[in-house]
Scaffold this motif. Sequence first.
Motif, PDB file in Angstrom:
ATOM      1  N   ARG A   1      29.459  61.604  73.369  1.00 13.87           N
ATOM      2  CA  ARG A   1      30.112  61.625  74.673  1.00 13.87           C
ATOM      3  C   ARG A   1      31.309  60.658  74.686  1.00 13.87           C
ATOM      4  N   GLU A   2      32.290  60.966  75.556  1.00 13.63           N
ATOM      5  CA  GLU A   2      33.444  60.086  75.719  1.00 13.63           C
ATOM      6  C   GLU A   2      33.496  59.581  77.146  1.00 13.63           C
ATOM      7  N   VAL A   3      33.594  58.260  77.304  1.00 15.06           N
ATOM      8  CA  VAL A   3      33.612  57.653  78.634  1.00 15.06           C
ATOM      9  C   VAL A   3      34.736  56.638  78.733  1.00 15.06           C
ATOM     10  N   ASN A   4      35.107  56.334  79.977  1.00 16.04           N
ATOM     11  CA  ASN A   4      36.190  55.386  80.260  1.00 16.04           C
ATOM     12  C   ASN A   4      35.712  54.363  81.283  1.00 16.04           C
ATOM     13  N   VAL A   5      36.139  53.134  81.096  1.00 15.40           N
ATOM     14  CA  VAL A   5      35.817  52.064  82.035  1.00 15.40           C
ATOM     15  C   VAL A   5      37.122  51.453  82.523  1.00 15.40           C
TER      16      VAL A   5
ATOM     17  N   ILE B   1      34.503  62.098  80.229  1.00 16.88           N
ATOM     18  CA  ILE B   1      35.226  63.333  79.940  1.00 16.88           C
ATOM     19  C   ILE B   1      34.173  64.379  79.564  1.00 16.88           C
ATOM     20  N   ASN B   2      34.043  65.385  80.398  1.00 16.51           N
ATOM     21  CA  ASN B   2      33.021  66.418  80.192  1.00 16.51           C
ATOM     22  C   ASN B   2      33.598  67.530  79.315  1.00 16.51           C
TER      23      ASN B   2
ATOM     24  N   GLY C   1      33.799  75.797  68.443  1.00 16.25           N
ATOM     25  CA  GLY C   1      34.595  75.617  67.236  1.00 16.25           C
ATOM     26  C   GLY C   1      35.681  74.567  67.391  1.00 16.25           C
ATOM     27  N   MET C   2      35.922  74.102  68.608  1.00 18.04           N
ATOM     28  CA  MET C   2      36.925  73.061  68.818  1.00 18.04           C
ATOM     29  C   MET C   2      36.254  71.689  68.865  1.00 18.04           C
ATOM     30  N   TRP C   3      36.964  70.685  68.360  1.00 18.24           N
ATOM     31  CA  TRP C   3      36.465  69.323  68.433  1.00 18.24           C
ATOM     32  C   TRP C   3      36.549  68.816  69.871  1.00 18.24           C
ATOM     33  N   LYS C   4      35.555  68.049  70.249  1.00 16.32           N
ATOM     34  CA  LYS C   4      35.491  67.524  71.614  1.00 16.32           C
ATOM     35  C   LYS C   4      36.259  66.200  71.683  1.00 16.32           C
ATOM     36  N   ILE C   5      37.588  66.356  71.807  1.00 15.39           N
ATOM     37  CA  ILE C   5      38.480  65.200  71.836  1.00 15.39           C
ATOM     38  C   ILE C   5      39.478  65.350  72.983  1.00 15.39           C
ATOM     39  N   VAL C   6      40.056  64.219  73.389  1.00 17.43           N
ATOM     40  CA  VAL C   6      41.142  64.236  74.368  1.00 17.43           C
ATOM     41  C   VAL C   6      42.446  64.283  73.587  1.00 17.43           C
ATOM     42  N   SER C   7      42.931  65.481  73.376  1.00 19.17           N
ATOM     43  CA  SER C   7      44.144  65.702  72.587  1.00 19.17           C
ATOM     44  C   SER C   7      45.373  65.693  73.492  1.00 19.17           C
ATOM     45  N   TYR C   8      46.537  65.828  72.872  1.00 25.57           N
ATOM     46  CA  TYR C   8      47.762  65.933  73.664  1.00 25.57           C
ATOM     47  C   TYR C   8      47.704  67.178  74.554  1.00 25.57           C
TER      48      TYR C   8
ATOM     49  N   ALA D   1      38.157  69.861  78.852  1.00 22.05           N
ATOM     50  CA  ALA D   1      37.975  68.399  78.909  1.00 22.05           C
ATOM     51  C   ALA D   1      38.193  67.941  80.344  1.00 22.05           C
ATOM     52  N   LYS D   2      37.124  67.951  81.132  1.00 23.57           N
ATOM     53  CA  LYS D   2      37.225  67.650  82.547  1.00 23.57           C
ATOM     54  C   LYS D   2      36.640  66.279  82.872  1.00 23.57           C
TER      55      LYS D   2
END
Length: 345
Positions: free
Chosen positions: A185-189, A202-203, A210-217, A231-232
Amino acid sequence: MKIGVLFDGMSALGKNPDVLILESVEAVENAIEDWGHAHVRIPVNPDGRWVERVRRARFDLVFNLCEGIDGVAAFEPRVISVLELFGVPYSGSSSTATSLCLRKDVVNAVLDRAGLPVPRWTLARKGDDISSVGFPAICKPAAEDASIGIEQRSVVRSGRALVARVEAMQERWDEILIQRYVVGREVNVGIVGDTVMPVAEINFAQMPRGMWKIVSYQSKWITGSEEDLGAKPSCPADLPLTLTRELQGIALAAWRAVEGKGYGRVDFRIDSSGRPWLLEVNPNPDLSPGAGLARMAGVAGMDYNALIRRICEAALAQPVEATAQLWIRSLHLSGMERLLAAAPL
């Protein structure tokens, strides 16, 4: 009180204007008006005329929304340096902290030295051998922000793919950060003043298979793209209380390690065992009303105008530092302070 509002004029007012910048400027101006104070727009351009405008204006405070000049992030700390030179109170972090956080390899070393959890990483310079940190790994430009240079191809599974990706990226950037990719999981503080905001996530549930779960450009800036829809952000994150407190504690420790001020955001991945890993410390995150920090503040009971006022108050509470003090802090953050102390006279 007279408040100057600095922003990247080349990007906001150029041939292909970035309307998001102007929307942020207008939102901040509205918040300043709501507070009962005057504001003056100062577009930052390479011709340098903005420097004289700032010098002559005698602002009580400058609200700094400038994340670069013409989109070039390397100029961001130089803008702050002008404010420091003139002794003008300003919002956000110092030029030293901003420079540090723009260099992913350097800030990783500072965080690691502080005993904080940073995924294994190395730096690939053009012409050098490319080292592995294990797989999967993610490749990023070492000195960019806003997810520039990050795309689905950035994550690699093998040595051959790693070499190919780094060599392709070095056609544009000389230095590439190679870091172990943390599946999870990806989180922000967020941090405002001395207050840690509720944790956001980031949900990636809708990310295409097939796509990587990243915050891309693409996910950050291309509205309506597959990666944007996949990525919500949501806040607060659905996490156990103990993990939430651990994340907030690490975020605050990281913020103090880089000597961040005013407001910022710390990004994490959480692995399958529930262990948090630091990805980035952002001393100048997006401050638009719909962005992550405003969302976190809203969950904490702080509307947008109150958020901007809190940031201004934090800036006004900071002592204006002399150039010598800035130099001493730079030595401390870089680790050179100890080396110089141990050096023979």
